[in-house]
Design a protein around this motif. Structure first.
Motif, mmCIF file in Angstrom:
data_model
loop_
_atom_site.group_PDB
_atom_site.id
_atom_site.type_symbol
_atom_site.label_atom_id
_atom_site.label_comp_id
_atom_site.label_asym_id
_atom_site.label_seq_id
_atom_site.Cartn_x
_atom_site.Cartn_y
_atom_site.Cartn_z
ATOM 1 N N PRO A 42 0.860 -1.368 -0.095
ATOM 2 C CA PRO A 42 0.102 -0.060 -0.132
ATOM 3 C C PRO A 42 0.744 1.451 -0.048
ATOM 4 C CG PRO A 42 -0.741 -1.486 1.470
ATOM 5 C CD PRO A 42 0.583 -2.175 1.254
ATOM 6 N N PHE A 43 0.270 2.304 -0.707
ATOM 7 C CA PHE A 43 0.967 3.471 -0.784
ATOM 8 C C PHE A 43 1.565 4.106 0.739
ATOM 9 C CE2 PHE A 43 1.213 8.315 -1.084
ATOM 10 C CZ PHE A 43 2.222 8.184 -1.974
ATOM 11 N N SER A 44 0.929 3.931 1.616
ATOM 12 C CA SER A 44 1.192 4.432 2.915
ATOM 13 C C SER A 44 2.128 3.861 3.381
ATOM 14 C CB SER A 44 -0.189 4.658 3.882
ATOM 15 O OG SER A 44 -0.562 3.040 4.134
ATOM 16 N N SER A 45 2.204 2.380 3.396
ATOM 17 C CA SER A 45 3.409 1.681 3.818
ATOM 18 C C SER A 45 4.641 1.895 3.088
ATOM 19 C CB SER A 45 2.977 0.096 3.800
ATOM 20 O OG SER A 45 1.902 -0.277 4.554
ATOM 21 N N PHE A 46 4.271 2.275 1.580
ATOM 22 C CA PHE A 46 5.467 2.462 0.786
ATOM 23 C C PHE A 46 6.334 3.643 1.220
ATOM 24 C CE2 PHE A 46 7.309 4.590 -2.881
ATOM 25 C CZ PHE A 46 8.216 3.735 -3.251
ATOM 26 N N ILE A 47 5.524 4.721 1.804
ATOM 27 C CA ILE A 47 6.273 6.191 2.110
ATOM 28 C C ILE A 47 6.719 6.172 3.198
ATOM 29 C CG2 ILE A 47 5.109 7.245 0.166
ATOM 30 C CD1 ILE A 47 3.227 8.452 2.423
ATOM 31 N N ALA A 48 6.143 5.077 4.298
ATOM 32 C CA ALA A 48 6.690 5.450 5.807
ATOM 33 C C ALA A 48 8.166 5.021 5.846
ATOM 34 C CB ALA A 48 5.811 3.986 6.399
ATOM 35 N N PRO A 49 8.835 4.057 5.373
ATOM 36 C CA PRO A 49 10.261 4.184 5.501
ATOM 37 C C PRO A 49 10.944 5.425 5.044
ATOM 38 C CG PRO A 49 9.322 2.036 4.681
ATOM 39 C CD PRO A 49 8.288 3.157 4.481
ATOM 40 N N VAL A 74 16.599 10.526 -17.669
ATOM 41 C CA VAL A 74 17.516 11.460 -17.162
ATOM 42 C C VAL A 74 17.222 11.777 -15.633
ATOM 43 C CG1 VAL A 74 18.401 13.894 -17.305
ATOM 44 C CG2 VAL A 74 17.479 12.573 -19.400
ATOM 45 N N LEU A 75 16.311 11.805 -15.219
ATOM 46 C CA LEU A 75 16.123 11.961 -13.663
ATOM 47 C C LEU A 75 16.280 10.684 -12.894
ATOM 48 C CD1 LEU A 75 12.634 14.127 -13.580
ATOM 49 C CD2 LEU A 75 15.029 14.927 -12.900
ATOM 50 N N TYR A 76 16.039 9.513 -13.644
ATOM 51 C CA TYR A 76 16.585 8.264 -13.113
ATOM 52 C C TYR A 76 17.998 8.060 -12.878
ATOM 53 C CZ TYR A 76 17.047 3.181 -12.826
ATOM 54 O OH TYR A 76 17.300 1.810 -12.113
ATOM 55 N N GLN A 77 18.983 8.663 -13.623
ATOM 56 C CA GLN A 77 20.271 8.566 -13.608
ATOM 57 C C GLN A 77 20.703 9.627 -12.573
ATOM 58 O OE1 GLN A 77 22.160 6.343 -14.992
ATOM 59 N NE2 GLN A 77 20.520 5.208 -16.032
ATOM 60 N N ILE A 78 20.094 10.807 -12.596
ATOM 61 C CA ILE A 78 20.533 11.680 -11.629
ATOM 62 C C ILE A 78 20.193 11.272 -10.244
ATOM 63 C CG2 ILE A 78 20.018 14.212 -10.732
ATOM 64 C CD1 ILE A 78 19.547 15.124 -13.614
ATOM 65 N N THR A 79 19.030 10.647 -10.026
ATOM 66 C CA THR A 79 18.807 10.144 -8.554
ATOM 67 C C THR A 79 19.667 9.398 -8.198
ATOM 68 O OG1 THR A 79 16.173 10.319 -9.205
ATOM 69 C CG2 THR A 79 16.808 8.967 -7.249
ATOM 70 N N HIS A 80 20.058 8.338 -9.290
ATOM 71 C CA HIS A 80 21.189 7.376 -8.699
ATOM 72 C C HIS A 80 22.710 7.918 -8.395
ATOM 73 C CE1 HIS A 80 18.274 4.555 -9.755
ATOM 74 N NE2 HIS A 80 19.001 3.427 -9.443
ATOM 75 N N LEU A 136 14.092 14.727 -3.238
ATOM 76 C CA LEU A 136 14.046 14.272 -4.688
ATOM 77 C C LEU A 136 15.005 12.796 -4.614
ATOM 78 C CD1 LEU A 136 14.947 17.428 -6.657
ATOM 79 C CD2 LEU A 136 12.749 16.077 -6.217
ATOM 80 N N SER A 137 14.681 11.933 -3.532
ATOM 81 C CA SER A 137 15.535 10.755 -3.632
ATOM 82 C C SER A 137 14.497 9.555 -3.365
ATOM 83 C CB SER A 137 16.350 11.002 -2.176
ATOM 84 O OG SER A 137 15.551 11.248 -1.010
ATOM 85 N N GLY A 138 13.346 9.721 -3.933
ATOM 86 C CA GLY A 138 12.486 8.310 -3.720
ATOM 87 C C GLY A 138 11.688 8.437 -2.592
ATOM 88 N N THR A 139 11.475 9.271 -1.855
ATOM 89 C CA THR A 139 10.881 9.290 -0.536
ATOM 90 C C THR A 139 9.391 9.018 -0.721
ATOM 91 O OG1 THR A 139 12.231 10.890 0.387
ATOM 92 C CG2 THR A 139 10.175 10.621 1.557
ATOM 93 N N ASP A 172 16.278 4.077 0.289
ATOM 94 C CA ASP A 172 16.086 2.782 -0.473
ATOM 95 C C ASP A 172 16.414 1.580 0.431
ATOM 96 O OD1 ASP A 172 15.089 1.758 -2.882
ATOM 97 O OD2 ASP A 172 16.789 0.803 -3.208
ATOM 98 N N GLY A 173 17.580 1.878 1.241
ATOM 99 C CA GLY A 173 17.952 0.881 2.262
ATOM 100 C C GLY A 173 16.988 0.603 3.310
#
Length: 273
Positions: A74-81, A214-220, A201-204, A229-230
């Protein structure tokens, strides 16, 4: 001081008479940094918990019911970490940066530089305060997410490891920012234009797989992405990248930031007149 003491090399002014490490001085600095934020716990500990709760509430109400599952949860669980880690790194950064800037603005930075503490001991002392604050914030938010969302960490030790590394990384960046900044508005600029974008801008709040190439590469290239992510892998067991790669990148970035802080403390860069 007596003449006999002056003739004894161990009593010469400036000599370190407590071994290779000034454990008492290091402990005192760490204790000062920890008590500094504990004395205003409503601002440093309670406020982040409320802010994280508001983020969860707003995004869940505004997007959660329409978004559907993300990476199988669920989205709420995904954004929690991500919210947990974002709050940790913001508080770790604030702890060290504010401590240094306040002493510089008040003109009592000399009280930190005069004691017989090496550059490494200064770095470790400030790190202790920032990391301790980050861990306490993480535990508080983690307990709240467990009570409200029922989230039980899939790999708790991994999550804790990334929290510690993340707190240490941003504590080191906070030291660098505190050394560079001489005024509160300079610190505000660093926070608003560097730290906040790195956190947001880090996948939160989203999976980076949905980003344009382009944004995918920049984020990494953003170390904070690997921290978030960890923690997400440690809490939910899902991630956008390899947890091992994230650990290596995050640890390398932390060591680099700590090394630069050590160099600047050792040289007295923007600290000594």
């Amino acid at each position: 001081m007596s003449q006999s003491n002056l003739q004894n090399p161990s009593f010469q002014p400036g000599n370190r008479r407590f071994g290779a490490v000034n454990w008492l001085g290091l402990q005192t600095l760490a204790k000062r940094e920890i008590l500094r934020f504990l004395n205003v716990w409503t601002q440093t500990l309670l406020a982040p918990l409320v802010t994280a709760g508001l983020f969860m509430l707003i995004f869940t109400i505004a997007i959660g019911s329409k978004r559907g599952d993300v990476m199988g949860v669920p989205f709420s669980s995904f954004i929690a970490p991500g919210i947990l880690m974002m709050t940790v790194i913001q508080n770790a950064f604030a702890n060290t940066s504010s401590s240094l800037v306040i002493t510089k603005v008040q003109g009592n930075i000399v009280d930190t530089l005069m004691p017989p503490l090496s550059a490494l001991e200064l770095v470790l002392g400030y790190l202790a305060g920032g990391v301790t604050r980050g861990i306490i914030v993480a535990i508080a938010i983690g307990l709240a997410q467990w009570l409200v969302l029922g989230i039980v960490p899939a790999h708790p030790l991994v999550a804790l490891l990334f929290v510690i590394i993340g707190a240490a990384f941003l504590s080191a960046l906070g030291m660098l920012a505190g050394i560079i900044a001489n005024k509160f508005d300079q610190m505000a600029a660093i926070t608003n234009f560097i730290v906040t974008p790195l956190a947001f801008l880090s996948g939160t709040f989203y999976s980076v797989e949905a980003l344009p190439p382009v944004l995918y590469q920049i984020t990494h290239l953003n170390p904070v992405f690997y921290l978030i992510d960890g923690v997400r892998w440690g809490v939910l067991g899902i991630s956008d990248s390899s947890p091992l790669l994230g650990f290596v990148v995050a640890l390398g970035a932390t060591l680099a930031a700590c090394t630069l802080a050590w160099v600047w403390f050792n040289r007295g860069y923007r600290l000594k007149a």
